[in-house]
Design a protein around this motif. Structure first.
Motif, PDB file in Angstrom:
ATOM      1  N   LYS A   1     -10.769 -25.045  30.539  1.00 26.38           N
ATOM      2  CA  LYS A   1      -9.836 -25.918  31.259  1.00 26.38           C
ATOM      3  C   LYS A   1      -8.853 -25.099  32.095  1.00 26.38           C
ATOM      4  N   TYR A   2      -8.599 -23.875  31.681  1.00 22.70           N
ATOM      5  CA  TYR A   2      -7.670 -23.025  32.427  1.00 22.70           C
ATOM      6  C   TYR A   2      -8.288 -22.505  33.730  1.00 22.70           C
ATOM      7  N   PHE A   3      -9.589 -22.677  33.881  1.00 27.75           N
ATOM      8  CA  PHE A   3     -10.271 -22.220  35.092  1.00 27.75           C
ATOM      9  C   PHE A   3     -10.562 -23.359  36.068  1.00 27.75           C
ATOM     10  N   THR A   4     -10.148 -24.568  35.740  1.00 28.96           N
ATOM     11  CA  THR A   4     -10.602 -25.726  36.530  1.00 28.96           C
ATOM     12  C   THR A   4      -9.495 -26.693  36.932  1.00 28.96           C
ATOM     13  N   LYS A   5      -8.228 -26.281  36.891  1.00 31.03           N
ATOM     14  CA  LYS A   5      -7.098 -27.138  37.276  1.00 31.03           C
ATOM     15  C   LYS A   5      -7.127 -28.458  36.507  1.00 31.03           C
ATOM     16  N   ASP A   6      -7.478 -28.383  35.239  1.00 27.39           N
ATOM     17  CA  ASP A   6      -7.571 -29.583  34.402  1.00 27.39           C
ATOM     18  C   ASP A   6      -6.175 -30.164  34.152  1.00 27.39           C
ATOM     19  N   LYS A   7      -6.065 -31.496  34.165  1.00 28.92           N
ATOM     20  CA  LYS A   7      -4.757 -32.141  33.970  1.00 28.92           C
ATOM     21  C   LYS A   7      -4.175 -31.848  32.585  1.00 28.92           C
TER      22      LYS A   7
ATOM     23  N   THR B   1      -1.052 -17.195  28.805  1.00 28.71           N
ATOM     24  CA  THR B   1      -2.370 -17.750  29.155  1.00 28.71           C
ATOM     25  C   THR B   1      -2.742 -17.366  30.584  1.00 28.71           C
ATOM     26  N   ASN B   2      -1.755 -17.293  31.465  1.00 26.50           N
ATOM     27  CA  ASN B   2      -2.016 -16.858  32.838  1.00 26.50           C
ATOM     28  C   ASN B   2      -2.507 -15.411  32.865  1.00 26.50           C
ATOM     29  N   TYR B   3      -1.917 -14.570  32.033  1.00 28.06           N
ATOM     30  CA  TYR B   3      -2.353 -13.167  31.911  1.00 28.06           C
ATOM     31  C   TYR B   3      -3.819 -13.102  31.490  1.00 28.06           C
ATOM     32  N   TRP B   4      -4.189 -13.914  30.512  1.00 31.88           N
ATOM     33  CA  TRP B   4      -5.574 -13.909  30.044  1.00 31.88           C
ATOM     34  C   TRP B   4      -6.534 -14.447  31.098  1.00 31.88           C
ATOM     35  N   VAL B   5      -6.134 -15.491  31.815  1.00 29.59           N
ATOM     36  CA  VAL B   5      -6.992 -16.029  32.876  1.00 29.59           C
ATOM     37  C   VAL B   5      -7.215 -14.977  33.953  1.00 29.59           C
TER      38      VAL B   5
ATOM     39  N   THR C   1      -5.949 -21.944  37.681  1.00 31.52           N
ATOM     40  CA  THR C   1      -5.363 -22.962  36.809  1.00 31.52           C
ATOM     41  C   THR C   1      -4.581 -24.019  37.569  1.00 31.52           C
ATOM     42  N   TYR C   2      -3.876 -23.595  38.638  1.00 24.15           N
ATOM     43  CA  TYR C   2      -2.987 -24.518  39.344  1.00 24.15           C
ATOM     44  C   TYR C   2      -3.328 -24.702  40.817  1.00 24.15           C
ATOM     45  N   GLY C   3      -4.364 -24.001  41.287  1.00 20.80           N
ATOM     46  CA  GLY C   3      -4.743 -24.135  42.693  1.00 20.80           C
ATOM     47  C   GLY C   3      -3.804 -23.413  43.638  1.00 20.80           C
TER      48      GLY C   3
END
Length: 237
Positions: free
Chosen positions: A109-115, A139-143, A161-163
């Protein structure tokens, strides 16, 4: 550049790792000093939580809101201060465990801008800003790390994550000489720490924010030739 590594694992950077190290130290970049003709061995740029929080009391001499010192032991670091005195540490350990759990359970979900991500961010923000800020940052560091290892493209994880902006970032900003514009401010820190300018060698500057939303705007790394310590100086726009 050869012999440069983005996102080294924490056991490649620190000796005697504990849950405290994992919660506050986030390795960004490792460089071989011989590659830039500034000595031998390796140094590591490390983002530190909660740098930038001037209102907190940090362990004396070894770290503050705008700097940290590490001992160099072979090619790894040791933190000589009392790590348990780093501000927000107890909370950060719990937050780290929560971030690790939620990232494992909802990683895609962190790779797909999931709500789901925005809903969770909003929920935490209503509870405590630092709580939300920390988990978003980790989580941003891990992504950012996982997508770099997958694609070999250094793109800030917020793009996934946020586009946000998906421009490729620079691994480092400067490995030449320290900007004279900043020396006046840096000299104030050296005076506070009783460190003479002529015994430190500038190694380079990295933009921490490119690696993690927790990261500092600018991390400048110096080696103290008398103590064989690394001094990292943090700066913000």
């Amino acid at each position: 550049m050869k012999n440069i590594k983005l996102f080294p694992n924490i056991d490649e950077v620190f000796e005697n790792i504990t849950e405290y190290h994992k919660a506050v130290f986030f390795p960004l970049l490792t460089i071989d000093l011989s590659e830039i003709n500034k000595g031998t061995g390796k140094v590591h740029f490390v983002s530190v939580f909660p740098s930038g929080q001037e209102e907190y009391d940090f362990p004396e001499e070894n770290t503050g809101y705008n700097y940290i010192k590490f001992k160099r032991v072979n090619d790894k670091y040791e933190f000589d201060g009392n790590i348990k005195e780093i501000p927000l540490l107890d909370k950060a350990v719990g937050w780290y465990k929560e971030a690790e759990k939620i990232y494992q359970e909802h990683k895609e979900k962190y790779f797909t801008k999931d709500k789901f991500i925005k809903e969770e961010d909003d929920r935490r923000r209503k509870i405590d800003f630092n709580y939300s800020y920390y988990i978003e940052g980790v989580t941003n560091y891990w992504v950012t790390k996982d997508k770099f290892l997958e694609t070999e493209k250094f793109i800030q994880g917020s793009a996934y994550t946020y586009g946000n902006d998906n421009q490729e970032r620079r691994a480092y900003e400067n490995m030449d000489t320290y900007d004279e514009y900043y020396w006046e401010y840096f000299q104030e820190l050296l005076d506070e720490l009783n460190i003479e300018k002529d015994i430190i060698t500038f190694i380079g500057t990295v933009t921490g924010y490119n690696y993690s939303r927790l990261g500092e705007d600018e991390i400048s790394l110096f080696i103290n030739s008398e103590t064989n310590e690394v001094l990292q100086y943090f700066n913000w726009s």
